[in-house]
Design a protein around this motif. Structure first.
Motif: not given
Length: 547
Positions: A301-303, A316-325, A327-336, A352-357
């Protein structure tokens, strides 16, 4: 006699060894006369020339259009792909100009198709670049990239769906044609009529262009809240309204649910339909029917459904699925699904413009994180004394030039009065140099950035070329035209060419072409922002401006 017979034997042994070494090196791709070796040497020379101080980029010509402008590999397309101009020559050279098409022939999307190296193709025309285009009436056409001639023509489907998008599953090998989301008219919905099919996907092998299959994305199988689908690298990606992303093995779907294969141009009589595959009015048969939920490979699940896979080992890279998050990016192992050490990345910027990854397109497994005034290139590496865990470490950074920027909250006037500001500048305030575009030139191995500063109505931009390995600044190319941050911009750096496409209000488009010059006498002319004399000429009914 013995010395005479022994001498040739002795002289042949080293030669045999040399031949063996040569054949072994050739088997591994080391062959001095190979075209690829020459091409790499030429690119190496071009890279050195670009980095020379005397090398400049000059705005050689400009044109304007009332319709979108597209660029692909040295070709500029205007008037909905009806006009093609070569960007290679110092003067605009029109490759072809077709009559204005009707609304029913409008092109919705296009992909450039290039011949794969080292493979035999059925037709001599296939060795040259071509353009795959999708029209508003569900026609798929393959056009010559240099003449616009129609090489192949495929009818996809009648009015039960509207195909709108082209994409690559495997670049230059497998192509996917996707429909717009299937929605019933308001009157039908009010009458209680249900529509279970959300999207249609048609899949093709290219060069030669061959039909693999067509399938439906049905809410009875995948659920009611599906908002979008995509196929990439053999994976079917299904996105949902609540931020959920699910991945399925697309090859398994083809093998498990394909009812019957069909060849383009062949007659068929199937499921009560008779006709010719890919011909009007029958189009393509829906020969892949998913009757049960395919095996799930992965879900998260990702924003805003933002989800990327890459790196080594796979992450994989996701943003936690809450509006307050945001601009915050989580880098997680696909394996586990384990969060990497230092795997939470946040710029902590107010803009005004969000950062991107995203994962670096150079296949190094690195990650690029872009903020208003900072670009971080990150790498994945094993944690010391723990080979099972991976950490995110900084490889290098690129920082915007804000040396002259003063943002004091307290100022003193000439009369000695103290004035306090009620607010601070945003991190992407136009008056401060801000990164707008980051791209990778794969053939020269350059990382390019576009930074912009706008004071009042006058905005200035420059394209900087950096060493992709270490981030060192190698060259800065000023873009002479004014840059308005409220407009939409695209910048392409393609070997010895820089191309800037700008969209102004009221559908006005401009294209500025810069080319590499090595004449030191023209240094001031190429880099000065002062207005130079503009000349105008008319070609093919279109006006071009020269400096």
């Amino acid at each position: 006699m013995c010395p005479q017979t022994a001498a040739p034997t002795a002289s042949r042994a080293p030669r045999d060894q040399n031949v063996y070494r040569f054949l072994t090196r050739r088997a591994h791709g080391f062959y001095a006369r190979d075209a690829g070796v020459s091409h790499r040497k030429n690119l190496g020379l071009l890279r050195k020339i670009i980095c020379q101080e005397s090398t400049k980029f000059k705005n050689v010509w400009t044109t304007h259009s009332a319709s979108p402008i597209a660029y692909e590999r040295g070709r500029i397309y205007l008037d909905n792909y009806q006009c093609c101009i070569s960007s290679i020559a110092q003067e605009p050279r029109i490759l072809y100009q077709k009559p204005k098409c009707s609304k029913s022939e409008k092109i919705e999307d296009a992909l450039l198709l290039e011949c794969p190296l080292g493979e035999m193709v059925p037709s001599p025309s296939d060795y040259k670049s071509s353009l795959i285009v999708l029209t508003v009436r569900n026609w798929l056409l393959r056009l010559s990239a240099d003449s616009g001639e129609v090489l192949e023509k495929i009818y996809l489907a009648d009015s039960y769906c509207k195909f709108r998008y082209l994409s690559w599953d495997t670049p230059q090998e497998v192509m996917v044609v996707k429909s717009a989301q299937n929605k019933l008219p308001a009157a039908a919905r009010q009458a209680g009529i249900q529509e279970s099919v959300l999207f249609y996907l048609a899949v093709f092998q290219v060069l030669p262009l061959s039909f693999i299959g067509m399938l439906e994305i049905n809410k009875k199988i995948f659920g009611n809240s599906v908002t979008d689908v995509a196929v990439s690298n053999g994976i079917l990606i299904v996105m949902y309204s609540m931020g959920l992303v699910r991945l399925y093995n697309f090859q398994t779907i083809l093998e498990q649910f394909m009812e019957q294969p069909f060849d383009l141009g062949h007659e068929f009589n199937w499921n009560g339909q008779a006709g010719v595959v890919g011909k009007y009015p029958f189009g393509l048969p829906r020969n892949i029917k998913i009757t049960d939920t395919p095996p799930l490979l992965f879900e998260t699940s990702s924003l805003e459904n933002a989800f990327q896979i890459g790196g080594y080992p796979w992450h994989y890279i996701i943003t936690p699925n809450k509006r307050k998050h945001k601009g915050i990016f989580h880098i997680c192992s696909l394996k586990d699904n384990a969060l990497a050490k230092n795997g939470i990345q946040e710029m902590k910027c107010c803009s005004l413009e969000p950062d991107w990854i995203y994962f670096h397109p150079d296949m190094s497994g690195r990650i690029i994180h872009v903020g208003p005034n900072l670009i971080k290139v990150l790498k994945l590496k094993e944690v010391k004394n723990n080979t099972e865990q991976v950490e995110v470490a900084e490889d290098f950074t690129i920082v915007a030039n804000r040396e002259n920027c003063v943002n004091n909250t307290v100022t003193v006037t000439a009369s000695g009065r103290v004035v306090k500001k009620r607010f601070n500048l945003l991190d992407d305030d136009p008056e401060q140099e801000t990164f707008k575009i980051v791209d990778y030139e794969d053939e020269l191995d350059f990382l390019s950035t576009v930074a912009v500063t706008q004071i009042g109505a006058d905005g200035r931009a420059h394209l900087d070329i950096h060493c992709n390995e270490h981030g060192i600044l190698l060259k800065s190319i000023p873009l002479l035209e004014s840059w308005d941050v409220t407009y939409s911009h695209e910048v392409y750096f393609d070997k010895d060419l820089v191309l800037h496409i700008e969209q102004k209000p009221n559908r006005r488009f401009s294209c500025y072409v810069y080319q590499m010059v090595c004449d030191t006498a023209k240094d001031d002319e190429c880099s000065s922002h002062e207005k130079n004399e503009r000349l105008f000429c008319k070609k093919g009914g279109r006006i071009f401006e020269y400096t």
